[in-house]
Design a protein around this motif. Structure first.
Motif, PDB file in Angstrom:
ATOM      1  N   GLU A 162       0.838  -1.205   0.000  1.00  0.00           N
ATOM      2  CA  GLU A 162       0.000   0.000   0.000  1.00  0.00           C
ATOM      3  C   GLU A 162       0.871   1.253   0.000  1.00  0.00           C
ATOM      4  OE1 GLU A 162      -3.999  -1.162   2.435  1.00  0.00           O
ATOM      5  OE2 GLU A 162      -2.149  -1.071   3.589  1.00  0.00           O
ATOM      6  N   GLY A 163       1.942   1.213   0.775  1.00  0.00           N
ATOM      7  CA  GLY A 163       2.839   2.366   0.822  1.00  0.00           C
ATOM      8  C   GLY A 163       3.520   2.609  -0.505  1.00  0.00           C
ATOM      9  N   LYS A 164       3.946   1.546  -1.177  1.00  0.00           N
ATOM     10  CA  LYS A 164       4.566   1.693  -2.496  1.00  0.00           C
ATOM     11  C   LYS A 164       3.592   2.315  -3.480  1.00  0.00           C
ATOM     12  CE  LYS A 164       6.913  -1.674  -4.255  1.00  0.00           C
ATOM     13  NZ  LYS A 164       7.333  -3.024  -4.693  1.00  0.00           N
ATOM     14  N   SER A 165       2.356   1.811  -3.478  1.00  0.00           N
ATOM     15  CA  SER A 165       1.345   2.335  -4.404  1.00  0.00           C
ATOM     16  C   SER A 165       1.087   3.815  -4.156  1.00  0.00           C
ATOM     17  CB  SER A 165       0.048   1.539  -4.252  1.00  0.00           C
ATOM     18  OG  SER A 165      -0.981   2.091  -5.053  1.00  0.00           O
ATOM     19  N   LEU A 166       0.954   4.176  -2.867  1.00  0.00           N
ATOM     20  CA  LEU A 166       0.714   5.578  -2.532  1.00  0.00           C
ATOM     21  C   LEU A 166       1.897   6.437  -2.950  1.00  0.00           C
ATOM     22  CD1 LEU A 166      -0.813   7.887  -1.194  1.00  0.00           C
ATOM     23  CD2 LEU A 166       0.193   7.190   1.000  1.00  0.00           C
ATOM     24  N   PHE A 167       3.110   5.956  -2.695  1.00  0.00           N
ATOM     25  CA  PHE A 167       4.301   6.724  -3.036  1.00  0.00           C
ATOM     26  C   PHE A 167       4.313   7.083  -4.527  1.00  0.00           C
ATOM     27  CE2 PHE A 167       8.608   6.673  -4.814  1.00  0.00           C
ATOM     28  CZ  PHE A 167       9.166   7.743  -4.131  1.00  0.00           C
ATOM     29  N   TYR A 168       4.072   6.104  -5.374  1.00  0.00           N
ATOM     30  CA  TYR A 168       4.127   6.358  -6.817  1.00  0.00           C
ATOM     31  C   TYR A 168       2.969   7.268  -7.269  1.00  0.00           C
ATOM     32  CZ  TYR A 168       7.844   2.928  -7.134  1.00  0.00           C
ATOM     33  OH  TYR A 168       9.043   2.262  -6.981  1.00  0.00           O
ATOM     34  N   GLN A 169       1.824   7.170  -6.614  1.00  0.00           N
ATOM     35  CA  GLN A 169       0.731   8.095  -6.919  1.00  0.00           C
ATOM     36  C   GLN A 169       1.105   9.528  -6.550  1.00  0.00           C
ATOM     37  OE1 GLN A 169      -3.463   6.893  -6.016  1.00  0.00           O
ATOM     38  NE2 GLN A 169      -2.511   5.066  -5.122  1.00  0.00           N
ATOM     39  N   LEU A 170       1.702   9.689  -5.372  1.00  0.00           N
ATOM     40  CA  LEU A 170       2.088  11.024  -4.925  1.00  0.00           C
ATOM     41  C   LEU A 170       3.201  11.610  -5.794  1.00  0.00           C
ATOM     42  CD1 LEU A 170       2.080  10.466  -1.044  1.00  0.00           C
ATOM     43  CD2 LEU A 170       0.374  11.688  -2.398  1.00  0.00           C
ATOM     44  N   LYS A 171       4.155  10.764  -6.204  1.00  0.00           N
ATOM     45  CA  LYS A 171       5.223  11.256  -7.070  1.00  0.00           C
ATOM     46  C   LYS A 171       4.675  11.745  -8.406  1.00  0.00           C
ATOM     47  CE  LYS A 171       9.014  11.438  -6.623  1.00  0.00           C
ATOM     48  NZ  LYS A 171       9.815  12.594  -6.129  1.00  0.00           N
ATOM     49  N   GLU A 172       3.600  11.120  -8.861  1.00  0.00           N
ATOM     50  CA  GLU A 172       2.988  11.551 -10.118  1.00  0.00           C
ATOM     51  C   GLU A 172       2.205  12.839  -9.929  1.00  0.00           C
ATOM     52  OE1 GLU A 172      -0.027   9.831 -13.595  1.00  0.00           O
ATOM     53  OE2 GLU A 172       0.762   8.495 -12.040  1.00  0.00           O
ATOM     54  N   LEU A 173       1.526  12.959  -8.783  1.00  0.00           N
ATOM     55  CA  LEU A 173       0.723  14.156  -8.517  1.00  0.00           C
ATOM     56  C   LEU A 173       1.598  15.362  -8.190  1.00  0.00           C
ATOM     57  CD1 LEU A 173      -2.223  12.793  -6.319  1.00  0.00           C
ATOM     58  CD2 LEU A 173      -2.420  13.855  -8.561  1.00  0.00           C
ATOM     59  N   VAL A 174       2.570  15.168  -7.313  1.00  0.00           N
ATOM     60  CA  VAL A 174       3.417  16.278  -6.840  1.00  0.00           C
ATOM     61  C   VAL A 174       4.885  15.855  -6.954  1.00  0.00           C
ATOM     62  CG1 VAL A 174       1.772  17.460  -5.346  1.00  0.00           C
ATOM     63  CG2 VAL A 174       2.930  15.423  -4.499  1.00  0.00           C
ATOM     64  N   PRO A 175       5.422  15.818  -8.149  1.00  0.00           N
ATOM     65  CA  PRO A 175       6.765  15.263  -8.366  1.00  0.00           C
ATOM     66  C   PRO A 175       7.880  16.000  -7.650  1.00  0.00           C
ATOM     67  CG  PRO A 175       5.961  16.390 -10.343  1.00  0.00           C
ATOM     68  CD  PRO A 175       4.798  16.285  -9.411  1.00  0.00           C
ATOM     69  N   ASN A 176       7.688  17.278  -7.337  1.00  0.00           N
ATOM     70  CA  ASN A 176       8.748  18.056  -6.702  1.00  0.00           C
ATOM     71  C   ASN A 176       8.631  18.127  -5.183  1.00  0.00           C
ATOM     72  OD1 ASN A 176       9.997  18.729  -9.156  1.00  0.00           O
ATOM     73  ND2 ASN A 176       8.547  20.398  -9.487  1.00  0.00           N
ATOM     74  N   THR A 177       7.633  17.453  -4.624  1.00  0.00           N
ATOM     75  CA  THR A 177       7.436  17.491  -3.181  1.00  0.00           C
ATOM     76  C   THR A 177       8.234  16.385  -2.496  1.00  0.00           C
ATOM     77  OG1 THR A 177       5.211  18.396  -3.419  1.00  0.00           O
ATOM     78  CG2 THR A 177       5.734  17.376  -1.317  1.00  0.00           C
ATOM     79  N   PRO A 178       9.099  16.715  -1.542  1.00  0.00           N
ATOM     80  CA  PRO A 178       9.881  15.679  -0.839  1.00  0.00           C
ATOM     81  C   PRO A 178       8.956  14.720  -0.088  1.00  0.00           C
ATOM     82  CG  PRO A 178      10.760  17.878  -0.407  1.00  0.00           C
ATOM     83  CD  PRO A 178       9.448  18.074  -1.076  1.00  0.00           C
ATOM     84  N   ILE A 179       9.291  13.433  -0.129  1.00  0.00           N
ATOM     85  CA  ILE A 179       8.523  12.411   0.580  1.00  0.00           C
ATOM     86  C   ILE A 179       9.464  11.636   1.491  1.00  0.00           C
ATOM     87  CG2 ILE A 179       7.067  10.361   0.377  1.00  0.00           C
ATOM     88  CD1 ILE A 179       6.195  11.325  -2.361  1.00  0.00           C
ATOM     89  N   ILE A 180       9.133  11.604   2.775  1.00  0.00           N
ATOM     90  CA  ILE A 180       9.899  10.853   3.767  1.00  0.00           C
ATOM     91  C   ILE A 180       9.100   9.601   4.132  1.00  0.00           C
ATOM     92  CG2 ILE A 180      10.879  10.871   6.091  1.00  0.00           C
ATOM     93  CD1 ILE A 180      11.125  13.917   5.822  1.00  0.00           C
ATOM     94  N   ILE A 181       9.765   8.450   4.066  1.00  0.00           N
ATOM     95  CA  ILE A 181       9.123   7.186   4.408  1.00  0.00           C
ATOM     96  C   ILE A 181       9.427   6.855   5.872  1.00  0.00           C
ATOM     97  CG2 ILE A 181       8.921   4.737   3.845  1.00  0.00           C
ATOM     98  CD1 ILE A 181       8.065   6.577   1.577  1.00  0.00           C
TER      99      ILE A 181
END
Length: 486
Positions: free
Chosen positions: A64-83
């Protein structure tokens, strides 16, 4: 005010991060499901995202986390994401970092480390060139802290600063030793700011936080397509520090494979990015730091002797706060700067503490006291310290933190000290870890290493806000399950 999106299905974690970040002037948006997270990212201006890896009860795969990560990267590609992830999903977290995640932190996380990662990345949202952004951020920081403020009243610190002034003008490598929280990074910054390189970048790397899979790309960079998810060329820390200073913290935690790669670039000033055959040359001064006994590590086969002598041209040993009594009150007054003042009895109490967490622990207590204080006078009760602490405890701690003590003596002192702090806090891990200046995870490792167990005591007074812990493994399991919920 910067806005942070926190995504986790555990309400306790959402509340904890909301409180932590709000206290540090971040606006927090929370989401407990993948759907809510996507909606928030799509409809609000988010500066940084912190996300968990599982969002359904009983799920531990991390899919689920992987799926969300790739969705967020597509929506907001320049926003930093911390796991933020449990150790069971470490491999998945590494995969996501290679695919563009800013960083990953294990649960239970370290508040200081999390805030450091957020502060370092939240302003890079619109970055188009990583190297330029690092340089700009570093130069801006250098301008703000051109002369790092040091509270120096004790003789040991005056001698150390005098030595730091001498080595700053040279190009030699410096090894800074000392206990956690004693101020090793500040000394490194001081040396850089007083060196001929002061106008150039000062890049900091925590070697203990680097996974072996990411170390090479982090330090030396990677070309586009060098590994799965490498969609753009990545500038390494050595390249970013060209002309300036690279500070390698916790160097004792670097793997032997990493030590070999580091030795080559220190010897030649040359390296290749991952996936490239082109040799890059840099001019970088290296300052390193450790809280471990590297001489003992060499004898145990855990640290390369040739690398040690390459790093340790001059050693600066930073004494623990308990050996710098004259610095305690000036430091406390600095940390409570503003309208707050220390009562006389408070100052007396502060000088009686062993300060096992050193300057960092003192600063944390000062910050807590200002929150608890309803007026401008900081009283002893605002610091939540043990009024029975004595300088005898400090002398025991000196033996514990001494990097020149024998391995057997150090381990025994460590065991005794950790056990005493755990018993003092009735084995409430969070409070004991705070006093020791450790993360909860690090404290668990100490408990396991020394095979510590809680001894039942019929004289212990019940505390409605604290639950006595059983043996170490049960303590860790209950604490993690309570916070993580998975």
């Amino acid at each position: 005010m910067k806005r942070v999106l926190v995504v986790d299905d555990n309400p306790d974690i959402l509340d904890a991060l909301d409180l932590l970040l709000s206290l540090h002037n971040y606006q927090v948006v929370t989401a407990s499901t993948v759907k809510d997270a996507v909606i928030a990212a799509n409809n609000q201006s988010i500066d940084l995202i912190i996300q968990d890896m599982n969002f359904s009860q009983g799920t531990t795969s991390g899919d689920e986390g992987k799926s969300l990560f790739y969705q967020l990267k597509e929506l907001v590609p320049n926003t930093p994401i911390i796991i933020i992830t449990a150790w069971s999903q470490l491999e998945t977290a590494v995969e996501l970092v290679k695919s563009g995640a800013t960083d990953y932190l294990p649960k239970p996380w370290n508040d200081e480390k999390l805030l450091e990662v957020i502060a370092a990345n939240i302003n890079l949202k619109s970055s188009k060139n990583v190297k330029n952004q690092i340089s700009k951020a570093t130069k801006a920081n250098n301008q703000q802290t051109n002369t790092p403020q040091f509270i120096v009243e004790s003789l040991p610190m005056k001698q150390l600063i005098s030595m730091a002034d001498k080595v700053a003008a040279s190009e030699i490598s410096v090894l800074i030793t000392g206990a956690n929280g004693s101020g090793k990074e500040r000394i490194a910054d001081y040396i850089h700011q007083h060196s001929p390189r002061h106008a150039n970048p000062f890049i900091k790397v925590n070697m203990g936080a680097l996974a072996s899979e990411l170390m090479e790309a982090e330090l030396f960079g990677a070309e586009k397509g060098a590994y799965t998810g490498a969609t753009a060329a990545r500038v390494g820390r050595f390249e970013a520090a060209d002309g300036g200073t690279l500070f390698l913290d916790e160097i004792g935690n670097l793997s032997l494979a990493g030590q070999m790669k580091l030795l080559r670039v220190l010897q030649t000033g040359q390296f290749e990015r991952v996936g490239s055959s082109q040799t890059i040359s840099v001019d970088v001064r290296v300052i390193s730091a450790t809280n471990s006994n590297l001489v003992q590590a060499i004898q145990d086969g855990l640290f390369r002797e040739d690398l040690y002598y390459r790093l340790n041209v001059v050693e600066l040993n930073l004494p623990p706060l308990c050996e710098r009594q004259d610095d305690i009150i000036p430091l406390a007054q600095h940390f409570v700067s503003g309208s707050h003042t220390l009562a006389d009895e408070t100052a007396q109490l502060l000088t009686q503490q062993p300060w096992s967490g050193n300057v960092r622990e003192l600063e944390n207590h000062c910050q807590r006291a200002m929150v608890l204080c309803s007026d401008d006078i900081l009283l002893p009760e605002h610091f939540m310290l043990d009024s029975k602490s004595s300088k005898l405890k400090a002398s025991k701690l000196t033996a514990y933190t001494s990097t020149t003590a024998s391995s057997t003596s150090t381990n025994e002192d460590d065991k005794t000290h950790v056990k005493a702090v755990l018993d003092k806090h009735q084995w409430v891990i969070a409070r004991a870890a705070s006093e020791l200046g450790l993360s909860r995870q690090a404290l668990y490792r100490r408990i396991e290493k020394h095979q510590l167990t809680q001894e039942p005591s019929s004289q212990r007074e019940p505390d409605s806000q604290q639950k006595p812990a059983p043996q170490q493994k049960q303590v860790a399991k209950q604490d993690l399950e309570k916070v993580q919920g998975k």
